[in-house]
Write a protein that holds these residues in place. Structure first.
Motif, PDB file in Angstrom:
ATOM      1  N   LEU A  64      -9.863   9.141  46.417  1.00  0.00           N
ATOM      2  CA  LEU A  64     -10.957   8.969  45.463  1.00  0.00           C
ATOM      3  C   LEU A  64     -10.650   7.775  44.570  1.00  0.00           C
ATOM      4  CD1 LEU A  64     -12.642   9.519  42.726  1.00  0.00           C
ATOM      5  CD2 LEU A  64     -13.646  10.362  44.864  1.00  0.00           C
ATOM      6  N   LEU A  65     -11.446   6.744  44.685  1.00  0.00           N
ATOM      7  CA  LEU A  65     -11.310   5.546  43.856  1.00  0.00           C
ATOM      8  C   LEU A  65     -12.300   5.626  42.694  1.00  0.00           C
ATOM      9  CD1 LEU A  65     -11.219   2.900  46.751  1.00  0.00           C
ATOM     10  CD2 LEU A  65      -9.279   4.024  45.655  1.00  0.00           C
ATOM     11  N   GLY A  66     -11.847   5.328  41.510  1.00  0.00           N
ATOM     12  CA  GLY A  66     -12.729   5.357  40.347  1.00  0.00           C
ATOM     13  C   GLY A  66     -12.876   6.719  39.711  1.00  0.00           C
ATOM     14  N   GLN A  67     -11.927   7.608  39.966  1.00  0.00           N
ATOM     15  CA  GLN A  67     -12.015   8.944  39.369  1.00  0.00           C
ATOM     16  C   GLN A  67     -12.017   8.880  37.852  1.00  0.00           C
ATOM     17  OE1 GLN A  67      -9.349  11.839  41.062  1.00  0.00           O
ATOM     18  NE2 GLN A  67      -9.628  13.303  39.398  1.00  0.00           N
ATOM     19  N   GLU A  68     -11.416   7.835  37.297  1.00  0.00           N
ATOM     20  CA  GLU A  68     -11.365   7.725  35.830  1.00  0.00           C
ATOM     21  C   GLU A  68     -12.765   7.651  35.218  1.00  0.00           C
ATOM     22  OE1 GLU A  68     -11.097   3.494  37.478  1.00  0.00           O
ATOM     23  OE2 GLU A  68     -10.299   5.488  37.986  1.00  0.00           O
ATOM     24  N   HIS A  69     -13.741   7.146  35.983  1.00  0.00           N
ATOM     25  CA  HIS A  69     -15.109   7.089  35.463  1.00  0.00           C
ATOM     26  C   HIS A  69     -15.685   8.498  35.309  1.00  0.00           C
ATOM     27  CE1 HIS A  69     -14.603   2.900  36.177  1.00  0.00           C
ATOM     28  NE2 HIS A  69     -14.712   2.981  37.486  1.00  0.00           N
ATOM     29  N   LEU A  70     -15.425   9.352  36.287  1.00  0.00           N
ATOM     30  CA  LEU A  70     -15.887  10.729  36.188  1.00  0.00           C
ATOM     31  C   LEU A  70     -15.158  11.473  35.071  1.00  0.00           C
ATOM     32  CD1 LEU A  70     -16.078  11.739  39.975  1.00  0.00           C
ATOM     33  CD2 LEU A  70     -17.925  10.920  38.502  1.00  0.00           C
ATOM     34  N   GLU A  71     -13.874  11.183  34.942  1.00  0.00           N
ATOM     35  CA  GLU A  71     -13.099  11.851  33.893  1.00  0.00           C
ATOM     36  C   GLU A  71     -13.629  11.489  32.513  1.00  0.00           C
ATOM     37  OE1 GLU A  71     -11.104  14.158  34.427  1.00  0.00           O
ATOM     38  OE2 GLU A  71     -10.353  13.900  36.477  1.00  0.00           O
ATOM     39  N   ARG A  72     -14.089  10.260  32.352  1.00  0.00           N
ATOM     40  CA  ARG A  72     -14.625   9.841  31.057  1.00  0.00           C
ATOM     41  C   ARG A  72     -15.871  10.662  30.706  1.00  0.00           C
ATOM     42  NH1 ARG A  72     -14.919   4.795  32.146  1.00  0.00           N
ATOM     43  NH2 ARG A  72     -12.773   4.421  31.470  1.00  0.00           N
ATOM     44  N   LEU A  76     -24.860   8.160  34.783  1.00  0.00           N
ATOM     45  CA  LEU A  76     -25.293   7.718  36.111  1.00  0.00           C
ATOM     46  C   LEU A  76     -24.190   6.885  36.759  1.00  0.00           C
ATOM     47  CD1 LEU A  76     -27.347   7.210  38.376  1.00  0.00           C
ATOM     48  CD2 LEU A  76     -28.328   5.374  36.954  1.00  0.00           C
ATOM     49  N   HIS A  77     -23.707   7.335  37.914  1.00  0.00           N
ATOM     50  CA  HIS A  77     -22.639   6.636  38.623  1.00  0.00           C
ATOM     51  C   HIS A  77     -23.013   6.432  40.087  1.00  0.00           C
ATOM     52  CE1 HIS A  77     -19.462   6.764  35.544  1.00  0.00           C
ATOM     53  NE2 HIS A  77     -19.952   7.947  35.220  1.00  0.00           N
ATOM     54  N   PRO A  78     -23.070   5.180  40.560  1.00  0.00           N
ATOM     55  CA  PRO A  78     -23.171   4.966  42.009  1.00  0.00           C
ATOM     56  C   PRO A  78     -21.840   5.344  42.666  1.00  0.00           C
ATOM     57  CG  PRO A  78     -23.744   2.978  40.758  1.00  0.00           C
ATOM     58  CD  PRO A  78     -23.075   3.920  39.808  1.00  0.00           C
ATOM     59  N   ALA A  79     -21.887   5.775  43.897  1.00  0.00           N
ATOM     60  CA  ALA A  79     -20.685   6.085  44.670  1.00  0.00           C
ATOM     61  C   ALA A  79     -20.966   5.779  46.137  1.00  0.00           C
ATOM     62  CB  ALA A  79     -20.278   7.542  44.491  1.00  0.00           C
ATOM     63  N   VAL A  80     -19.955   5.270  46.834  1.00  0.00           N
ATOM     64  CA  VAL A  80     -20.092   4.922  48.253  1.00  0.00           C
ATOM     65  C   VAL A  80     -18.915   5.525  49.009  1.00  0.00           C
ATOM     66  CG1 VAL A  80     -20.249   3.053  49.941  1.00  0.00           C
ATOM     67  CG2 VAL A  80     -21.306   2.785  47.684  1.00  0.00           C
ATOM     68  N   SER A  81     -19.221   6.194  50.120  1.00  0.00           N
ATOM     69  CA  SER A  81     -18.191   6.821  50.944  1.00  0.00           C
ATOM     70  C   SER A  81     -17.962   6.017  52.215  1.00  0.00           C
ATOM     71  CB  SER A  81     -18.604   8.249  51.327  1.00  0.00           C
ATOM     72  OG  SER A  81     -18.733   9.060  50.190  1.00  0.00           O
ATOM     73  N   ARG A  82     -16.738   6.079  52.719  1.00  0.00           N
ATOM     74  CA  ARG A  82     -16.415   5.483  54.008  1.00  0.00           C
ATOM     75  C   ARG A  82     -15.285   6.301  54.635  1.00  0.00           C
ATOM     76  NH1 ARG A  82     -14.961   1.800  49.978  1.00  0.00           N
ATOM     77  NH2 ARG A  82     -12.740   1.335  49.765  1.00  0.00           N
ATOM     78  N   PHE A  83     -15.013   6.015  55.884  1.00  0.00           N
ATOM     79  CA  PHE A  83     -13.981   6.752  56.606  1.00  0.00           C
ATOM     80  C   PHE A  83     -12.640   6.031  56.519  1.00  0.00           C
ATOM     81  CE2 PHE A  83     -17.740   8.252  59.118  1.00  0.00           C
ATOM     82  CZ  PHE A  83     -17.613   9.599  58.816  1.00  0.00           C
ATOM     83  N   GLU A 124     -15.660   6.005  46.735  1.00  0.00           N
ATOM     84  CA  GLU A 124     -15.497   5.068  45.618  1.00  0.00           C
ATOM     85  C   GLU A 124     -16.591   5.301  44.586  1.00  0.00           C
ATOM     86  OE1 GLU A 124     -14.919   0.269  44.778  1.00  0.00           O
ATOM     87  OE2 GLU A 124     -15.461   0.972  46.785  1.00  0.00           O
ATOM     88  N   VAL A 125     -16.177   5.669  43.387  1.00  0.00           N
ATOM     89  CA  VAL A 125     -17.111   5.879  42.276  1.00  0.00           C
ATOM     90  C   VAL A 125     -17.110   4.633  41.399  1.00  0.00           C
ATOM     91  CG1 VAL A 125     -17.684   7.289  40.272  1.00  0.00           C
ATOM     92  CG2 VAL A 125     -16.707   8.366  42.318  1.00  0.00           C
ATOM     93  N   PHE A 126     -18.283   4.119  41.100  1.00  0.00           N
ATOM     94  CA  PHE A 126     -18.415   2.908  40.293  1.00  0.00           C
ATOM     95  C   PHE A 126     -18.629   3.275  38.818  1.00  0.00           C
ATOM     96  CE2 PHE A 126     -19.200   1.570  44.553  1.00  0.00           C
ATOM     97  CZ  PHE A 126     -18.788   0.252  44.615  1.00  0.00           C
TER      98      PHE A 126
END
Length: 308
Positions: A103-111, A234-241, A249-251
């Motif tokens: 999970l990239l950008g987890q700090e944005h969700l934590e905020r 509001l957070h965009p997020a994009v998944s990949r394999f 990735e959470v923006f």
């Protein structure tokens, strides 16, 4: 009568495939899905040709014919992997999914969590968004709400709804529910719970205009409107394999300060979402699974024999 019989056969076919994939050993299931993706790519149907055209835009028109064909095949293999994994997610289990998730950008969700705010996550059809949902349910410690397009037959829609609810999601139909989905989503957020929405395709008539990969397109304004109305982040997020698992990735949070009028703020915010999608999809375009039309001026590519 004939239509009913065809719908019943469709549902039975999905049910049989669902059960078969769950029973297969994982390496066999992966190999079968990969072969199916190659086979579908080789048939070159309308959806495959639309995907090829979409990928040409997503890669800036920089690929030659052979490179674009190869990317399209990889994208169909990736899409087949999504379905194989979707059928097997309950068998994989939360522990395995969390172990193999980055999970990239987890700090944005934590905020947002520290601020006591619910989250509106806006995603494209990329990677495995169901696996992302399993991660999010674990992080939230409870369910989130999402919207699903009604499938035909109705029994097939009910089967997918039940499946996603076993993963901890809550689902409201896009249309045909007892109440408008926008109303249910707004109440859910007002109660402090979070929402996930797939928004890279505009399935209705009320989308807002954005630039997506440098071309005019429309996207549903729902994510930005809900955030503006409820104070959610509001957070965009994009998944990949990844080779064995998944990367999500959470923006950073998209601000809702694009002007005095609500519509202007929604449009500006959705443009920021489209820009984040462009950034995230560019990292792994083969994991973007959109076989439908995105841009009005980008129809399906002609069949292979007619591209000269």
């Amino acid at each position: 009568m004939r239509a009913r019989a065809a719908a019943r056969l469709t549902d039975l076919g999905y049910a049989a495939g669902w059960q078969a994939v769950q029973r297969l050993p994982e390496p066999v299931a992966r190999g079968a899905a990969d072969a199916a993706g190659r086979w579908v790519a080789g048939r070159g149907g309308r959806g495959v040709r639309q995907l090829r055209a979409n990928l040409r835009v997503a890669t800036g028109g920089k690929l030659d014919t052979e490179e674009l064909d190869a990317l399209t095949v990889r994208a169909l293999r990736s899409y087949a992997r999504y379905w194989q994994e979707a059928f097997r997610l309950p068998r994989l289990g939360t522990e395995r999914i969390l172990r193999d998730t980055v999970l990239l950008g987890q700090e944005h969700l934590e905020r947002a969590r520290v601020q006591g705010r619910p989250v509106v996550l806006a995603l494209p059809h990329s990677g495995n968004w169901d696996a992302a949902g399993v991660w999010l349910v674990d992080w939230l410690g409870g369910p989130f709400l999402t919207v699903a397009e009604r499938l035909r037959p109705e029994s097939l829609y009910e089967r997918f709804l039940a499946f996603r609810e076993t993963l901890g999601m809550r689902v409201v139909p896009l249309t045909g529910g007892p109440r408008p989905s926008s109303e249910v989503l707004r109440e859910w957020l007002a109660g402090g719970s979070s929402v996930c929405l797939l928004v890279d395709r505009d399935l209705g008539s009320g989308g807002v205009g954005v630039e997506f990969f440098g071309r005019p397109a429309t996207m549903p304004g729902g994510p930005a409107l809900l955030a503006a109305q409820t104070g959610a982040a509001l957070h965009p997020a994009v998944s990949r394999f990844s080779e064995r698992g998944w990367v999500h990735e959470v923006f950073p949070e998209v601000p809702l300060d694009g002007g005095p009028r609500l519509r202007d703020r929604v449009t500006t915010a959705m443009q920021a979402v489209a820009d984040a999608f462009t950034d995230g999809i560019t990292r792994a375009p083969e994991d973007w699974h959109v076989l439908g039309r995105i841009w009005a001026d980008v129809p399906p590519d002609p069949p292979a024999g007619g591209r000269g």
